[in-house]
Write a protein that holds these residues in place. Structure first.
Motif, PDB file in Angstrom:
ATOM      1  N   ILE A 154      57.768  97.982 -24.987  1.00  0.00           N
ATOM      2  CA  ILE A 154      57.120  96.880 -25.695  1.00  0.00           C
ATOM      3  C   ILE A 154      55.655  97.247 -25.909  1.00  0.00           C
ATOM      4  N   SER A 155      54.987  96.522 -26.769  1.00  0.00           N
ATOM      5  CA  SER A 155      53.600  96.871 -27.090  1.00  0.00           C
ATOM      6  C   SER A 155      52.589  95.870 -26.546  1.00  0.00           C
ATOM      7  N   GLY A 156      53.025  94.887 -25.799  1.00  0.00           N
ATOM      8  CA  GLY A 156      52.105  93.922 -25.214  1.00  0.00           C
ATOM      9  C   GLY A 156      52.841  92.678 -24.755  1.00  0.00           C
ATOM     10  N   ALA A 171      48.250  81.379 -12.529  1.00  0.00           N
ATOM     11  CA  ALA A 171      49.147  80.998 -11.429  1.00  0.00           C
ATOM     12  C   ALA A 171      49.980  79.753 -11.750  1.00  0.00           C
ATOM     13  N   SER A 172      49.475  78.883 -12.615  1.00  0.00           N
ATOM     14  CA  SER A 172      50.228  77.677 -12.967  1.00  0.00           C
ATOM     15  C   SER A 172      51.182  77.898 -14.143  1.00  0.00           C
ATOM     16  N   GLY A 173      51.190  79.122 -14.699  1.00  0.00           N
ATOM     17  CA  GLY A 173      52.075  79.426 -15.828  1.00  0.00           C
ATOM     18  C   GLY A 173      51.452  79.145 -17.178  1.00  0.00           C
ATOM     19  N   ALA A 174      50.168  78.796 -17.203  1.00  0.00           N
ATOM     20  CA  ALA A 174      49.486  78.508 -18.471  1.00  0.00           C
ATOM     21  C   ALA A 174      49.077  79.811 -19.151  1.00  0.00           C
ATOM     22  N   LEU A 175      49.226  79.843 -20.451  1.00  0.00           N
ATOM     23  CA  LEU A 175      48.832  81.003 -21.244  1.00  0.00           C
ATOM     24  C   LEU A 175      47.310  81.111 -21.259  1.00  0.00           C
ATOM     25  N   ALA A 195      71.374  68.437 -50.412  1.00  0.00           N
ATOM     26  CA  ALA A 195      70.981  68.618 -49.018  1.00  0.00           C
ATOM     27  C   ALA A 195      69.725  69.478 -48.984  1.00  0.00           C
ATOM     28  N   PRO A 196      68.832  69.200 -48.071  1.00  0.00           N
ATOM     29  CA  PRO A 196      67.640  70.033 -47.995  1.00  0.00           C
ATOM     30  C   PRO A 196      68.030  71.482 -47.688  1.00  0.00           C
ATOM     31  N   ILE A 197      67.282  72.386 -48.273  1.00  0.00           N
ATOM     32  CA  ILE A 197      67.553  73.805 -48.046  1.00  0.00           C
ATOM     33  C   ILE A 197      67.204  74.118 -46.585  1.00  0.00           C
ATOM     34  N   PRO A 198      68.164  74.662 -45.857  1.00  0.00           N
ATOM     35  CA  PRO A 198      67.872  74.968 -44.453  1.00  0.00           C
ATOM     36  C   PRO A 198      66.832  76.084 -44.367  1.00  0.00           C
ATOM     37  N   GLN A 199      65.874  75.904 -43.494  1.00  0.00           N
ATOM     38  CA  GLN A 199      64.861  76.924 -43.303  1.00  0.00           C
ATOM     39  C   GLN A 199      65.173  77.722 -42.047  1.00  0.00           C
ATOM     40  N   ILE A 200      64.814  78.968 -42.097  1.00  0.00           N
ATOM     41  CA  ILE A 200      64.936  79.792 -40.899  1.00  0.00           C
ATOM     42  C   ILE A 200      63.630  79.624 -40.133  1.00  0.00           C
ATOM     43  N   LEU A 201      63.747  79.277 -38.866  1.00  0.00           N
ATOM     44  CA  LEU A 201      62.583  78.926 -38.063  1.00  0.00           C
ATOM     45  C   LEU A 201      62.249  80.003 -37.034  1.00  0.00           C
ATOM     46  N   VAL A 202      61.013  79.991 -36.593  1.00  0.00           N
ATOM     47  CA  VAL A 202      60.528  80.925 -35.591  1.00  0.00           C
ATOM     48  C   VAL A 202      61.424  80.902 -34.351  1.00  0.00           C
ATOM     49  N   LYS A 203      61.841  79.717 -33.915  1.00  0.00           N
ATOM     50  CA  LYS A 203      62.626  79.610 -32.681  1.00  0.00           C
ATOM     51  C   LYS A 203      63.956  80.356 -32.745  1.00  0.00           C
ATOM     52  N   GLU A 204      64.434  80.656 -33.960  1.00  0.00           N
ATOM     53  CA  GLU A 204      65.693  81.374 -34.108  1.00  0.00           C
ATOM     54  C   GLU A 204      65.542  82.876 -33.898  1.00  0.00           C
ATOM     55  N   TYR A 205      64.332  83.392 -33.997  1.00  0.00           N
ATOM     56  CA  TYR A 205      64.110  84.833 -33.887  1.00  0.00           C
ATOM     57  C   TYR A 205      63.141  85.242 -32.790  1.00  0.00           C
ATOM     58  N   MET A 206      62.512  84.271 -32.130  1.00  0.00           N
ATOM     59  CA  MET A 206      61.539  84.612 -31.090  1.00  0.00           C
ATOM     60  C   MET A 206      62.250  85.146 -29.844  1.00  0.00           C
ATOM     61  N   SER A 207      61.527  85.936 -29.075  1.00  0.00           N
ATOM     62  CA  SER A 207      62.017  86.408 -27.784  1.00  0.00           C
ATOM     63  C   SER A 207      61.758  85.311 -26.760  1.00  0.00           C
ATOM     64  N   LYS A 208      62.781  84.989 -25.989  1.00  0.00           N
ATOM     65  CA  LYS A 208      62.637  83.914 -25.007  1.00  0.00           C
ATOM     66  C   LYS A 208      62.459  84.438 -23.591  1.00  0.00           C
ATOM     67  N   SER A 209      63.000  85.602 -23.305  1.00  0.00           N
ATOM     68  CA  SER A 209      62.805  86.170 -21.971  1.00  0.00           C
ATOM     69  C   SER A 209      61.634  87.149 -22.077  1.00  0.00           C
ATOM     70  N   LEU A 210      60.489  86.657 -21.668  1.00  0.00           N
ATOM     71  CA  LEU A 210      59.248  87.406 -21.862  1.00  0.00           C
ATOM     72  C   LEU A 210      58.866  88.224 -20.644  1.00  0.00           C
ATOM     73  N   THR A 211      58.223  89.323 -20.926  1.00  0.00           N
ATOM     74  CA  THR A 211      57.530  90.072 -19.896  1.00  0.00           C
ATOM     75  C   THR A 211      56.102  89.560 -19.932  1.00  0.00           C
ATOM     76  N   THR A 212      55.664  88.973 -18.840  1.00  0.00           N
ATOM     77  CA  THR A 212      54.311  88.414 -18.791  1.00  0.00           C
ATOM     78  C   THR A 212      53.480  89.189 -17.777  1.00  0.00           C
ATOM     79  N   PHE A 213      52.189  89.036 -17.896  1.00  0.00           N
ATOM     80  CA  PHE A 213      51.254  89.702 -17.006  1.00  0.00           C
ATOM     81  C   PHE A 213      50.329  88.670 -16.387  1.00  0.00           C
ATOM     82  N   LYS A 214      49.735  89.057 -15.258  1.00  0.00           N
ATOM     83  CA  LYS A 214      48.776  88.194 -14.562  1.00  0.00           C
ATOM     84  C   LYS A 214      47.373  88.770 -14.767  1.00  0.00           C
ATOM     85  N   PRO A 215      46.357  87.940 -14.721  1.00  0.00           N
ATOM     86  CA  PRO A 215      44.996  88.430 -14.952  1.00  0.00           C
ATOM     87  C   PRO A 215      44.541  89.480 -13.944  1.00  0.00           C
ATOM     88  N   ASP A 216      45.121  89.473 -12.735  1.00  0.00           N
ATOM     89  CA  ASP A 216      44.720  90.442 -11.713  1.00  0.00           C
ATOM     90  C   ASP A 216      45.557  91.720 -11.726  1.00  0.00           C
TER      91      ASP A 216
END
Length: 153
Positions: free
Chosen positions: A52-54, A60-64, A16-37
């Motif tokens: 947090i450090s950033g 306005a459309s939710g685009a990074l 069986a292929p060796i299972p890899q640990i992926l970014v999606k398993e450790y990333m933060s999903k509930s983010l604190t986001t900021f607006k340009p203004d």
């Protein structure tokens, strides 16, 4: 005539292929986001309160559109020292990093670790199909390694 009989050979079981640990398993999903203004004052208050450090900056459309960090806030603090201004009214859009590197949620944690070393930054937004899914920080990657076993190493 000599006949040779070696018997029935058993097929090697497919490994069986060796299972890899992926970014999606450790990333933060509930983010604190900021607006340009948002102001740098507002950002520093949130960073301090949430320890947090950033975080990502979205339009306005939710685009990074960027990332704002403690280092970016320092630019406004230094400016305030020279102008003798204890408030930091500059907008996020003035100090954010807009050349944003992102990672895929399906990237292995080892490849993510390599990206952190190569680019010397503390966080990557995680994007798929142009959509911001989360963020992975250097500390998230470090947190993943003690959980690894010889089969995922």
């Amino acid at each position: 005539m000599v006949k040779s009989f070696q018997g029935v050979k058993m097929a090697e079981p497919k490994k069986a292929p060796i299972p890899q640990i992926l970014v999606k398993e450790y990333m933060s999903k509930s983010l604190t986001t900021f607006k340009p203004d948002d102001t740098i004052d507002q950002v520093m208050e949130v960073l301090t309160k949430k320890k947090i450090s950033g975080g990502p900056v979205i339009d306005a459309s939710g685009a990074l559109i960027g990332i704002i960090s403690e280092v970016d806030c320092l630019k406004e603090i230094i400016k305030g020292k020279y102008t003798n201004t204890p408030k930091f009214p500059a907008k996020v859009s003035e100090h954010m990093s807009s050349d944003v590197l992102t990672l895929s949620p399906d990237l292995s944690i080892f490849d993510a670790a390599s990206q952190f070393l190569e680019h010397k930054i503390r966080r990557f937004p995680v994007m798929k199909d142009g959509k911001l899914l989360g963020q992975i920080s250097l500390s998230d990657v470090i947190r993943a390694f003690p959980t690894m076993k010889h089969t995922t190493w």
